[in-house]
Design an enzyme around this catalytic site. Structure first.
Site, PDB file in Angstrom:
ATOM      1  N   HIS A 271       0.828  -1.204   0.000  1.00 55.39           N
ATOM      2  CA  HIS A 271       0.000   0.000   0.000  1.00 55.39           C
ATOM      3  C   HIS A 271       0.868   1.261   0.000  1.00 55.39           C
ATOM      4  CE1 HIS A 271      -3.261   2.654   0.717  1.00 55.39           C
ATOM      5  NE2 HIS A 271      -3.001   2.871   1.985  1.00 55.39           N
ATOM      6  N   CYS A 272       2.203   1.098   0.149  1.00 54.74           N
ATOM      7  CA  CYS A 272       3.049   2.290   0.314  1.00 54.74           C
ATOM      8  C   CYS A 272       3.987   2.559  -0.863  1.00 54.74           C
ATOM      9  CB  CYS A 272       3.891   2.152   1.576  1.00 54.74           C
ATOM     10  SG  CYS A 272       2.905   2.066   3.065  1.00 54.74           S
ATOM     11  N   ILE A 273       4.970   1.683  -1.064  1.00 55.30           N
ATOM     12  CA  ILE A 273       6.076   2.005  -1.980  1.00 55.30           C
ATOM     13  C   ILE A 273       5.614   2.327  -3.408  1.00 55.30           C
ATOM     14  CG2 ILE A 273       8.374   1.285  -2.800  1.00 55.30           C
ATOM     15  CD1 ILE A 273       8.256   1.678   0.229  1.00 55.30           C
ATOM     16  N   ASP A 276       2.864   5.771  -2.783  1.00 51.51           N
ATOM     17  CA  ASP A 276       3.263   7.078  -2.242  1.00 51.51           C
ATOM     18  C   ASP A 276       3.940   7.995  -3.263  1.00 51.51           C
ATOM     19  OD1 ASP A 276       2.263   5.877  -0.038  1.00 51.51           O
ATOM     20  OD2 ASP A 276       4.150   5.732   1.059  1.00 51.51           O
TER      21      ASP A 276
END
Ligand SMILES: NC(=O)c1ccc[n+]([C@@H]2O[C@H](COP(=O)([O-])OP(=O)(O)OC[C@H]3O[C@@H](n4cnc5c(N)ncnc54)[C@H](O)[C@@H]3O)[C@@H](O)[C@H]2O)c1
Length: 443
Positions: A271-273, A276
């Site tokens: 869900h991040c790398i 974002d």
């Protein structure tokens, strides 16, 4: 007001409300409870609330007994009702920040959570936004909304951004050991924000303002995204040069300064790398900056599943088989090892693309028993629905190719290699396998 809240936090009498009972919110709730605080956890997902009430954990980093104990002792109150905020001294937002299908920030969850808080904002109250977002969100979105309630920031209520930096499944870096960054709207906000997090985290570092804190998180993850892209590109280049990228990386790692290791793989998930950098790119475009480096990184990383499919086709071709009708087993479908999170997992793109080429695709993942059509990136057009097949000698022997996509620790790599013919290893997970019958091709 600042003093009142400060003392309440000191005496562990401050009541904490966490909004979003997910990978970030649930472990955070337990961290506060472990230090003697009472926590409300608010989630719109009724199923998650029922599970918490029943002491069933759906997050690997939280043990069911911890939940059960906390609920039974009245230290954890799970609810879908924002009304509990009337009694809360602190509200922490840990809701998702995904991208839209056009890869632009989707702040709808933050807006919903902020509206819920605004309805119950009172003095003194500390609000901390932990969800990853573009620089300016706290100041431009949350602050005006809260100020419209007639309260003064830094005096009546306190507002900070404090990025979450946990690494789910990582036992070496538990929450309390991951330095916390805090940036407030005013210096009072930063001070009280730091005071709160010092209760549960060993080191807390203040920064000048909320924007800086927001940027710290995006900088970290964009740095990671770009460096993974570099490792991926070098893997492609090394193959062309007949060099083993994994050996190159092991060699480079021996340098005691100036090098930080990143590994190639079938793509970038979570869900991040992969998400974002789009928040950063969107903000940069808004100020007229063309972010070339991030765009190139995105092109390389998003192209990796396709590269793996091409590699699989070449490997099968060598063995005299076409991709069409070949039986392919994907080992591991979660976005990283030893967790059940499949968000943005490159293995899903791999499955889709192999199926498009008419391969017969199976998967095995002890962390993910089923894959529904909505789990896949192009779910709108897809009706793929798969069940994890048992991993046994018979299944392995039937496969034309096994592709290792996620290197779960529970896989017995020697046994797998002893029981199949052809392996495409995208993670160098088979590095210690000796004398197997299988031909192992590394990324
Ligand atoms: N997962 C990670 O490893 C990680 C690490 C660092 C930062 N983050 C960031 O933290 C944030 C949360 O990520 P996550 O992985 O915990 O997400 P998650 O999807 O696991 O959890 C978010 C929860 O928020 C709930 N929710 C959504 N809207 C809500 C609302 N209006 N009110 C109450 N609850 C609501 C969802 O139902 C869900 O349970 C994201 O911004 C993410 O980028 C995640």
């Amino acid at each position: 007001m600042l003093k009142n809240l400060w003392e309440k936090i000191d005496e562990k009498k401050a009541k904490i409300a966490i909004i979003g009972a997910g990978y970030v919110g649930l472990p955070l709730a337990i961290a506060f409870i472990d230090e003697g605080f009472r926590v409300f956890i608010i989630d719109i997902n009724k199923d998650k609330i029922s599970k918490i009430l029943a002491g069933e954990s759906y997050i690997e980093d939280v043990a069911p007994e911890q939940l059960k104990d906390a609920v039974e002792k009245g230290l954890l109150t799970p609810t879908t009702d924002y009304c509990v905020l009337k009694d809360a001294d602190v509200a922490i937002i840990t809701v998702p920040t995904p991208v839209t299908r056009y890869r632009e920030p989707n702040l709808s969850y933050i807006k919903e959570a902020a509206n819920g808080i605004a309805q119950h904002l009172h003095s003194p109250m500390l609000v901390s936004l932990e969800s990853t977002t573009y620089p300016g969100t706290t100041e431009e979105l949350l602050l005006p909304l809260f100020q419209s309630k007639g309260l003064e920031v830094g005096k009546d209520f306190f507002l900070v951004f404090s990025p979450e930096r946990i690494n789910p499944g990582d036992k070496e870096h538990p929450l309390k050991k991951i330095t916390k960054i805090v940036g407030g709207i005013t210096s009072n906000c930063t001070e009280i924000g730091c005071h709160l997090y010092e209760q549960i985290i060993e080191q807390v570092v203040p920064v000048s303002n909320a924007r800086t804190a927001e940027m710290v998180k995006l900088f970290e993850n964009a740095y990671r995204y770009i460096n993974i892209a570099f490792a991926n590109e070098m893997a492609i280049v090394c193959r062309k040069l007949g060099i083993d990228i994994w050996e190159v990386i092991e060699g480079a790692k021996t340098k005691p300064f100036g090098f930080q290791v990143f590994y190639p793989g079938p793509g970038v998930g979570g869900h991040c790398i992969p998400v974002d950098p789009h928040y950063l790119r969107w903000r940069l475009r808004e100020v007229g900056h063309n972010e070339l480096l991030l765009e190139i990184a995105d092109t390389i990383n998003m192209g990796m599943p396709h590269y793996i499919v091409d590699l699989a086709a070449d490997i099968l071709n060598e063995a005299g088989k076409p991709l069409n009708d070949s039986k392919i087993l994907i080992l591991g479908v979660t976005y990283k090892k030893d967790i059940s999170d499949i968000r943005e997992s490159p293995a899903l793109r791999l499955i889709e693309q192999l199926m498009e080429k008419k391969a017969i695709v199976y998967y095995h993942d002890p962390y993910k028993p089923e894959l529904a059509p909505t789990d896949f990136p192009s779910s709108k057009n897809s009706n793929i629905s798969l069940k994890s097949i048992p991993l046994n000698e018979e299944t392995l022997r039937q496969m034309d190719l096994v592709i290792l996509a996620t290197d779960h620790s529970c896989f017995n790599y020697q046994w797998i290699a002893d029981n199949c013919q052809l392996i495409l290893d995208t993670k160098n997970a088979f590095k210690n396998v000796n004398n197997s019958d299988a031909k192992i091709i590394k990324l």
